[in-house]
Structures are given as C-alpha cells and as structure tokens.
Scaffold this motif. Structure first.
Motif, mmCIF file in Angstrom:
data_model
loop_
_atom_site.group_PDB
_atom_site.id
_atom_site.type_symbol
_atom_site.label_atom_id
_atom_site.label_comp_id
_atom_site.label_asym_id
_atom_site.label_seq_id
_atom_site.Cartn_x
_atom_site.Cartn_y
_atom_site.Cartn_z
ATOM 1 N N ALA A 168 0.832 -1.206 0.000
ATOM 2 C CA ALA A 168 0.000 0.000 0.000
ATOM 3 C C ALA A 168 0.865 1.254 0.000
ATOM 4 N N CYS A 169 1.978 1.225 0.744
ATOM 5 C CA CYS A 169 2.881 2.380 0.774
ATOM 6 C C CYS A 169 3.528 2.585 -0.592
ATOM 7 N N GLU A 170 3.913 1.492 -1.230
ATOM 8 C CA GLU A 170 4.557 1.608 -2.539
ATOM 9 C C GLU A 170 3.593 2.163 -3.578
ATOM 10 N N ALA A 171 2.308 1.812 -3.450
ATOM 11 C CA ALA A 171 1.301 2.352 -4.381
ATOM 12 C C ALA A 171 1.174 3.860 -4.226
ATOM 13 N N VAL A 172 1.242 4.359 -2.985
ATOM 14 C CA VAL A 172 1.208 5.805 -2.765
ATOM 15 C C VAL A 172 2.449 6.454 -3.380
ATOM 16 N N TYR A 173 3.621 5.835 -3.167
ATOM 17 C CA TYR A 173 4.855 6.375 -3.753
ATOM 18 C C TYR A 173 4.740 6.452 -5.277
ATOM 19 N N ARG A 174 4.234 5.392 -5.906
ATOM 20 C CA ARG A 174 4.099 5.395 -7.376
ATOM 21 C C ARG A 174 3.169 6.507 -7.838
ATOM 22 N N SER A 175 2.117 6.757 -7.080
ATOM 23 C CA SER A 175 1.187 7.826 -7.450
ATOM 24 C C SER A 175 1.829 9.204 -7.360
ATOM 25 N N ARG A 176 2.871 9.326 -6.532
ATOM 26 C CA ARG A 176 3.542 10.602 -6.340
ATOM 27 C C ARG A 176 4.693 10.816 -7.316
ATOM 28 N N LEU A 177 5.027 9.810 -8.092
ATOM 29 C CA LEU A 177 6.245 9.844 -8.892
ATOM 30 C C LEU A 177 6.339 11.042 -9.824
ATOM 31 N N GLY A 178 5.267 11.350 -10.526
ATOM 32 C CA GLY A 178 5.333 12.441 -11.489
ATOM 33 C C GLY A 178 5.237 13.814 -10.882
ATOM 34 N N SER A 179 5.120 13.882 -9.547
ATOM 35 C CA SER A 179 4.875 15.178 -8.910
ATOM 36 C C SER A 179 6.129 16.026 -8.767
ATOM 37 N N ARG A 180 7.300 15.407 -8.797
ATOM 38 C CA ARG A 180 8.557 16.141 -8.647
ATOM 39 C C ARG A 180 9.622 15.570 -9.564
ATOM 40 N N PRO A 181 10.447 16.422 -10.157
ATOM 41 C CA PRO A 181 11.647 15.917 -10.831
ATOM 42 C C PRO A 181 12.607 15.319 -9.806
ATOM 43 N N MET A 183 12.826 12.078 -8.863
ATOM 44 C CA MET A 183 12.388 10.839 -8.234
ATOM 45 C C MET A 183 12.636 9.660 -9.176
ATOM 46 N N PHE A 184 12.891 8.495 -8.607
ATOM 47 C CA PHE A 184 13.171 7.300 -9.392
ATOM 48 C C PHE A 184 11.928 6.420 -9.494
ATOM 49 N N ALA A 185 11.685 5.895 -10.692
ATOM 50 C CA ALA A 185 10.680 4.852 -10.868
ATOM 51 C C ALA A 185 11.316 3.544 -10.400
ATOM 52 N N ARG A 186 10.922 3.076 -9.230
ATOM 53 C CA ARG A 186 11.588 1.923 -8.632
ATOM 54 C C ARG A 186 11.228 0.639 -9.354
ATOM 55 N N THR A 187 12.245 -0.123 -9.721
ATOM 56 C CA THR A 187 12.048 -1.438 -10.321
ATOM 57 C C THR A 187 11.928 -2.470 -9.204
ATOM 58 N N PRO A 188 11.411 -3.675 -9.506
ATOM 59 C CA PRO A 188 11.224 -4.685 -8.457
ATOM 60 C C PRO A 188 12.494 -4.928 -7.653
ATOM 61 N N GLY A 189 12.331 -4.977 -6.356
ATOM 62 C CA GLY A 189 13.446 -5.161 -5.430
ATOM 63 C C GLY A 189 13.785 -3.888 -4.686
ATOM 64 N N TRP A 190 13.627 -2.742 -5.354
ATOM 65 C CA TRP A 190 14.002 -1.480 -4.724
ATOM 66 C C TRP A 190 13.046 -1.061 -3.621
ATOM 67 N N GLU A 191 11.800 -1.548 -3.660
ATOM 68 C CA GLU A 191 10.876 -1.213 -2.579
ATOM 69 C C GLU A 191 11.352 -1.786 -1.240
ATOM 70 N N ARG A 192 12.216 -2.790 -1.289
ATOM 71 C CA ARG A 192 12.716 -3.404 -0.052
ATOM 72 C C ARG A 192 13.730 -2.506 0.670
ATOM 73 N N ALA A 402 10.281 21.956 -6.213
ATOM 74 C CA ALA A 402 11.694 21.619 -6.086
ATOM 75 C C ALA A 402 11.931 20.157 -6.434
ATOM 76 N N PRO A 403 12.955 19.859 -7.219
ATOM 77 C CA PRO A 403 13.298 18.454 -7.459
ATOM 78 C C PRO A 403 13.795 17.825 -6.156
ATOM 79 N N TRP A 404 13.652 16.489 -6.084
ATOM 80 C CA TRP A 404 13.953 15.824 -4.812
ATOM 81 C C TRP A 404 14.271 14.357 -5.044
ATOM 82 N N LEU A 405 15.284 13.887 -4.358
ATOM 83 C CA LEU A 405 15.641 12.471 -4.351
ATOM 84 C C LEU A 405 15.162 11.873 -3.036
ATOM 85 N N PRO A 406 14.154 10.990 -3.057
ATOM 86 C CA PRO A 406 13.583 10.488 -1.792
ATOM 87 C C PRO A 406 14.489 9.564 -1.009
#
Length: 409
Positions: A168-181, A183-192, A402-406
C-alpha cells in the motif's frame, strides 16, 4: 604493479563489496543489508580495479529512470559504490573508473548519469553538478504545532505492520512519482530498501513503525518512523526518527504530521530528507522551532547534452544557443541550440553565435529545474553573451516544485 580494470564477476562480489566497506570506515553492514545490495548489484555495470589479485577500487551503476520537468522518466545510470583503497589514492584509479563508466553509459544510450556524493568536491571535475538539495530538521513539537487544512479530521489513521503494509505504501509512492523531478521509478526489489531495519542502525530507537492514512477505505498516505524513548530530570524527552512520509493530498499529509507531533512522551521529530519546499514549512505554527538545514543530494551529469535537453520540457518558450565546455566528455563540447516550451523541445548542434557559455557541470545542476541559471551566473559560472538570454533560459529551465531524491542508492 599494474592495475587492471574489469567488469565485476559474480564470484568476486564479496571481496569487492568488502573493499567498499573498508573504504567507508570498515564497519560491516548487517547481513540483511549485504543480501539486498548483493541482489540489486548489476554485475555487468560494476567494475573493479585489481592489483595482484587484490581489489583496490570499486564502482557500480544501477539502471534507473528519473523523473524530469514535464513528467517524463529518462534513463539514467545511478553511479554507486565508488571507492578507492587508501593505499592507492592519487594514482588515477578513480579517474580511470569514471572514464570507463561514462564511456559505457554513452554506449548504452543513457543521456544522464546521477550520483550522491560522500564528498561533494570530488565529482565536479568529472562533470557532475548538484541538481537537488534535501531538507533536514530537528522539530520541537513541544513549542510548536500543526495548523491543519480543512478535511484533515476526515482522514482515518491506523497502525499497520511494516511488511504487510509495504504494498500500500509503494502504491502511494508510485502515485507521487510524477509530482517532482528527481524521483526514481523503482524497479522490483528497490521497494525493499525502505524496509531495511537492522537494529544497529536504529540509534537505540524502536523497530520501524508504520501508520496509514485512509479515506473511504482507500490508503491516501503513510508514515514510517522509529520511536526513541528518552528521559531526563524533567521527565519524558523522547524523539521520533522519521524514515519517510508521503500522501496524496494536503489533508492526508497534515493528518500524518499532526499524528507525529502528538505522540506521547516525545518532544522532537528528527527529519533527515525532505524536499526544500516541503509543505511542512507552511503547516507548522513556528518554523523557527524546526531547526532547518539544507545539504546537497542528487548530482547530475549530462552524458549526451542534446538527448538530455530534449528529454524534458520547459516552463516558458526558450530559444538559446549554449557554448558548452566538457573536457572530460569532449563529444559534448561546442554549441548547442535549444528550442523548446511546455510541449517539447529540440536540441541540435549550433553554428551561430552563442548566447550563454557554461560548463557541463552547471548545465547538469540546472537540468532538473531546482538550481537556476541566474544563480549560477551570479556565482560566475554562467556567462551571458546575448542580452536577455540568461533570464529567458533561467525562467524556462525552472521547475514549479523543487526536485527531490527520496532515498539514496
């Protein structure tokens, strides 16, 4: 002895990674951290410097897609795990690895390379510019509070097991992806990565905890944190150590922060990585109680100037010719004419007079829209050759947020 530079073999990973740990102080990481990094390592994109069978240098890259102004995701090499043995400093090992790596990135057709730096001064000479910054805060929750917007009381909060709520947390993160320069589109494994919780890294605090924000049964936000109980002569004086917090709307975001401010037996929240324009700065009753500090985060290197500048859009129309200096990647040197707006852009080799002159490092710094060309010019790092060109380009390159690296990598 001769130093050999070669692609990492899977059976060499333990020695290679051990060299990296030694370069960063020699404290071994937890087994779960090592296991995750071993799994995420792209061996074909990792290189080692070897001398007489001993690893004396390491460098790797992850295959990322990073968000840019306009909402697109651009392929980028996430440069990582860079180290040189203390016995082999100032022998050209780092330069040879950077040379090999950028040549490989170019061959793969990735227009960008990005990294986070243990020492920021190192990477400018290889063309990396600081493109994003991060906010850290020590928030006094006793003498400050939250002014919540309408709708905050309609948000339901509940504790949830960290592992079980990860999806559920990862789904929220994915929904936020386009909101800021940035940010990385996480591939499988990175959510860990967000779930790693070795006891040695908790600073005496609790295991990670998670609270979900819900509206009408849907998860609209989350916060993950540690609680560090402390007592002194005056009574309880505990701290909340924030891991990450995201929400889909202002009310949910405010509800999560109001919850953190109200946790019993605590008097501060320690925040280590938020955007420099984080809404919290406008939710608190007294920003002076937040102990705000700023530091560099993502460093960006344009490996292919033309492809990189075409990959993003521009806030206002722009038509300028850049004179780019890039001695480390000479294929980028020379004049580039950029024409673009909010719908798209073109960037071709230019033959006419240059409008702006700058180093590729500074073009990388401005690429995500958080660092203005005007501020770089004020530092003497961009030269205006045509009147009005600086204002035109600086306005066009800027991002509304502002761009941001989470998270690191």
């Amino acid at each position: 002895m001769t130093t050999e530079l070669r692609v990492l073999r899977p059976e060499e990973w333990d020695q290679w990674y051990g060299r990296l740990e030694l370069a960063f102080g020699g404290v071994p990481e937890s087994p779960e951290e090592r296991a995750l990094w071993s799994e995420l390592t792209e061996h074909e994109r990792s290189i080692g410097a070897w001398e007489d069978g001993e690893c004396v240098g390491t460098a790797g890259a992850f295959s990322f897609r990073v968000s840019v102004p306009g909402g697109s995701f651009v392929p980028a090499a996430g440069v990582t795990m860079v180290s040189v043995a203390a016995t082999h400093r100032r022998r050209g090992v780092l330069t040879s690895m950077m040379r090999r790596q950028l040549d490989d990135v170019r061959a793969l057709g990735e227009p960008l390379a990005v990294l986070t730096a243990s020492e920021p001064e190192i990477y400018g000479r290889f063309g990396y510019g600081v493109a994003t910054y991060q906010l850290s805060m020590d928030v006094d929750t006793v003498r400050g509070g939250i002014v919540a917007p309408p709708g905050t009381d309609d948000v339901r909060l509940r504790f949830a097991p960290v592992e079980e709520s990860a999806g559920a947390c990862e789904a929220v993160y994915r929904s936020r992806l386009g909101s800021r320069p940035g940010m990385f589109a996480r591939t499988p494994g990175w959510e860990r990565l967000a779930l790693l919780d070795p006891p040695a890294d908790r600073e005496g605090a609790s295991a990670a905890q998670c609270v979900l924000a819900e509206r009408d049964g849907d998860v609209v936000g989350y916060v993950r944190f540690h609680n560090k109980p402390e007592w002194d002569a005056s009574g309880p004086n505990g701290s909340i150590l924030l891991r990450d917090v995201e929400a889909l709307d202002p009310a949910a975001y405010a509800a999560l922060w109001r919850f953190l401010f109200g946790i019993d037996l605590t008097s501060r929240i320690r925040v280590r990585n938020r955007p420099v324009d984080d809404p919290l700065l406008h939710l608190v009753t007294d920003v002076r109680r937040c102990g705000v500090r700023v530091r560099d985060s993502l460093h960006v290197r344009l490996v292919d100037v033309g492809a990189a500048l075409v990959a993003r859009t521009y806030r206002t129309p722009v038509d300028v010719v850049f004179e780019v200096a890039d001695p480390f990647c000479p294929w980028n040197e020379g004049r580039w004419r950029l024409s673009g707006d909010a719908k798209g852009a073109s960037c071709e080799r230019g033959s006419g007079p240059a409008d702006l002159a700058l180093d590729v490092r500074d073009l990388g710094a401005a690429f995500l829209g958080g660092v203005t060309l005007s501020s770089l010019a004020a530092a003497g790092r961009v030269r205006e050759l045509r009147g009005g060109a600086l204002a035109e380009a600086s306005t066009a390159f800027a991002s509304d947020v502002a761009p941001w690296l989470p998270h690191g990598f």
